[in-house]
Design a protein around this motif. Structure first.
Motif, PDB file in Angstrom:
ATOM      1  N   ALA A   1       0.839  -1.201   0.000  1.00  0.00           N
ATOM      2  CA  ALA A   1       0.000   0.000   0.000  1.00  0.00           C
ATOM      3  C   ALA A   1       0.877   1.256   0.000  1.00  0.00           C
ATOM      4  O   ALA A   1       0.624   2.205  -0.749  1.00  0.00           O
ATOM      5  N   LEU A   2       1.933   1.217   0.798  1.00  0.00           N
ATOM      6  CA  LEU A   2       2.837   2.366   0.868  1.00  0.00           C
ATOM      7  C   LEU A   2       3.508   2.618  -0.475  1.00  0.00           C
ATOM      8  O   LEU A   2       3.550   3.756  -0.963  1.00  0.00           O
TER       9      LEU A   2
ATOM     10  N   VAL B   1       2.589   1.748  -3.484  1.00  0.00           N
ATOM     11  CA  VAL B   1       1.644   2.240  -4.499  1.00  0.00           C
ATOM     12  C   VAL B   1       1.337   3.714  -4.245  1.00  0.00           C
ATOM     13  O   VAL B   1       1.310   4.532  -5.185  1.00  0.00           O
ATOM     14  N   THR B   2       1.139   4.050  -2.989  1.00  0.00           N
ATOM     15  CA  THR B   2       0.823   5.449  -2.661  1.00  0.00           C
ATOM     16  C   THR B   2       1.987   6.361  -3.022  1.00  0.00           C
ATOM     17  O   THR B   2       1.804   7.445  -3.569  1.00  0.00           O
TER      18      THR B   2
END
Lengths: 443, 443
Positions: free
Chosen positions: A49-50, A52-53
């Protein structure tokens, strides 16, 4: 009647709701268990998630976006595709994707240039021909076993990029800019994925393999240490199957080959980390793994006698009991110590006292068999069964010895630490280097 | 001296060239062998090339290109990513990709809309939050074993599409058009890949699994049919290892579990084809496979006695020779017939005469052991070894029987054809349906 129907419907819908709720709760508990079993899974999800963000920042910040435009989406795509649970897998995919894109983009641009030379009419035909030939050849290359093992993803990406660049070139004249954009954004995406994977709580697949090999040895050791007591205490009609279920952990070793092969393949992508160097002897791990599996096959045969419904009578069993228990438990101890020193990455002493003890017991057992087994007055079939257990134990000694040799070779190839026994300084020897003699065993 | 150096250099460079040429030739031969071993590989490569070329038409023809524009590249990407060797794998990936894109595109558009409500300042923050949460959750879902087995690729594509659509929406206001374009082109790509895969020389993974299970039985059968002759003819100091190498085919069965699991998983995606229906009992194939593997473990133990360097003396071996050879060869025949009727997809007769014969021989062998084995004057250790071989043969009968039962259950679940024995019409019975009695066994 109508009211009863209504009630029935209410009960039914309440039942439906409850069942649905039950399923949701069950699903939630399953997720919780997944997380508890291996908290690294949660960490991994947060890491993805990190990453991709982070990469999506290319869209939010004006100066970054001006550089790439919508091509920035390739970076997002790359992060999602490349980011795997372990460092080895992520680096493998990242390198494959970067190299393949670079080479294929260059060739794609070349193909486009070559095709434009033949004029507006011939161009689509030539490009279609190039694409057909390239796709056919690269797809066939994916069948080469050595390629499949390490570069399968690279070949896929090569295929993809070549087709994309050469075909889009027919419509978009800025084909070179496009090739650069795709290559750059893919490099950004791959590097982000690899960086987040390596620098935040990395999961090294080499360490996983290392631990799995040690765990497998321990599983065999658990069986062998427990076997003696279980087998000789089982009476003819007890529920021996249930009792021995705690020993059945070795079963997973029987079918561990493909997972070990995959891990060793991916581990080769990993850089040196901790006490694992870049060229760690992963092949030797596979050899230890294979020997462990062969030992598991013998244990499977032994387990047959343990869980069999028709047990040999106790008085026949007791003939071989003494030395058999020693062999089994000493082999178990030997394997456990090998596993422990592997976990600690230390060299274990090359002369294993446990194997020596089990060999002595084997000689004793052979004498027992020669002297008294066949002279017994019992059913010959029971005597043979008893003897078969003994033969399997002999084979297990051989296996254990082979595992031990392979593990020692591994320890020296992988430069495991020497463990010197704790020596207290003796007055007579304390001339030059006395105090240095106090060496504690390193953990 | 200089001239000699020059010569040396020439020799060296010639050697280099020759070595390079040798490598190229070797590579070419390897490719040729890959193609000859399984010509379907060449067909597959051509199929992929064809599908990619077909989809690239979207770029070449004006009317098609006007509809999609550069988004047509997603179709090319999809074909390359989705097209696999077998129909099951291709359909699985195609459906996963289409469904995941559809759902994720819809959710991505929704997320974009929701984010725009919060104004130009809050939008990137909200989108980043959505992307972070979605990526984390979906990545964690990939750890659920049931998901991993069938929907792993779908979750990956979901992750990808959601991020792509919601993030690009920040820059490209036509986010809905973009969602549609991506979904449409991916559907075109998936359908092209699936169509080419299914309609041109399809490779059904269900058939592969079916054949592999039959082949594995045959491998065991080959060992068992050859074992008797090999074991009892091997004298104490012959090169028995070399001779028995033709029997070692069963070894691959020991580690076949993961490939069978994968195949069964993918086979469930395949529609009905030929005599395989949509809900073919793939799980029962896995059961037969597991039992076959368990039998292979016994054979591994038996093989140990065959290849052992210290062979039992011939006169001890000869005690059990007669019935042992019968058991081994009859079990081998039973397995071979099961494999044959599986290949032909026919029901084999439920009472297997070979298993019955081997059971009779087992009773005989037990009598021999009880009456004479232990009364022999030889080394007890040799007698025990001889007996252990007999015990393994008993276990192999049990295994064979279990395989036979599982194979029969499979035959009835999968609606294999009945085979009625060839009955010649007998005059007395030829009243009503006489001529119909002539039934030939269908191949």
């Amino acid at each position: 009647m109508a009211s009863s129907n209504n009630d029935h419907d209410q009960v039914k819908s309440a039942g439906l709701f409850e069942r649905l709720w039950g399923k949701i709760v069950k699903f939630g508990l399953m997720l919780k268990k997944l997380g508890q079993d291996d908290p690294r899974r949660i960490v991994h999800s947060l890491k993805v998630a990190l990453a991709v963000t982070l990469v999506s920042m290319l869209f939010y910040f004006e100066p970054l976006y001006d550089g790439f435009g919508l091509a920035a989406m390739w970076a997002i795509l790359t992060v999602v595709i490349v980011f795997e649970f372990t460092v080895g897998a992520t680096i493998g995919r990242g390198l494959n994707r970067m190299m393949a894109t670079l080479v294929a983009a260059a060739l794609g641009i070349g193909a486009h240039r070559l095709a434009t030379l033949s004029g507006k009419q011939g161009e689509p035909i030539l490009i279609a021909l190039f694409v057909f030939v390239e796709a056919g050849i690269v797809t066939f290359f994916r069948f080469i076993p050595q390629m499949k093992a390490r570069y399968d993803f690279g070949l896929l990406v090569f295929n993809l990029t070549f087709c994309l660049i050469s075909v889009s070139g027919y419509r978009d004249d800025e084909v070179i800019r496009m090739g650069f954009e795709r290559t750059n954004t893919i490099i950004i995406g791959s590097c982000t994925a690899v960086a987040v994977c390596v620098f935040i709580r990395p999961v090294w697949i080499g360490v996983e393999l290392h631990n799995q090999i040690a765990t497998n040895m321990e599983k065999l050791a658990n069986f062998l240490e427990g076997f003696g007591d279980e087998y000789f205490s089982v009476s003819e009609n007890s529920q021996n199957r249930d009792k021995s279920s705690s020993l059945q952990g070795y079963k997973s070793v029987l079918t561990s080959k493909s997972s070990e092969d995959t891990m060793a393949n991916l581990a080769r992508w990993e850089p040196g980390h901790g006490r694992f160097r870049f060229r760690h002897p992963w092949k030797q791990y596979l050899k230890v793994g294979t020997l462990t599996r062969q030992c598991a096959f013998k244990i499977e045969a032994l387990n047959n006698y343990l869980t069999s419904e028709t047990q040999t009578p106790q008085d026949v069993k007791s003939i071989i009991q003494g030395p058999s228990v020693v062999i089994s438990s000493e082999c178990g101890k030997a394997l456990k110590e090998l596993a422990t020193s592997m976990r600690k990455m230390t060299k274990s002493p090359s002369k294993d006292p446990h194997i020596a003890k089990s060999k002595d017991a084997a000689e004793e057992l052979k004498t027992v068999i020669r002297s008294s087994l066949c002279k017994h007055q019992d059913d010959s079939l029971d005597i043979i069964k008893d003897g078969a257990v003994a033969l399997l134990l002999f084979e297990i000694i051989t296996c254990t010895e082979k595992i031990s040799e392979a593990a020692h070779k591994l320890a020296s190839q992988a430069h495991f630490k020497d463990v010197k026994p704790r020596v207290t300084p003796v007055q007579e020897n304390s001339g030059n280097d006395g105090p240095h003699h106090v060496i504690t065993i390193e953990g």
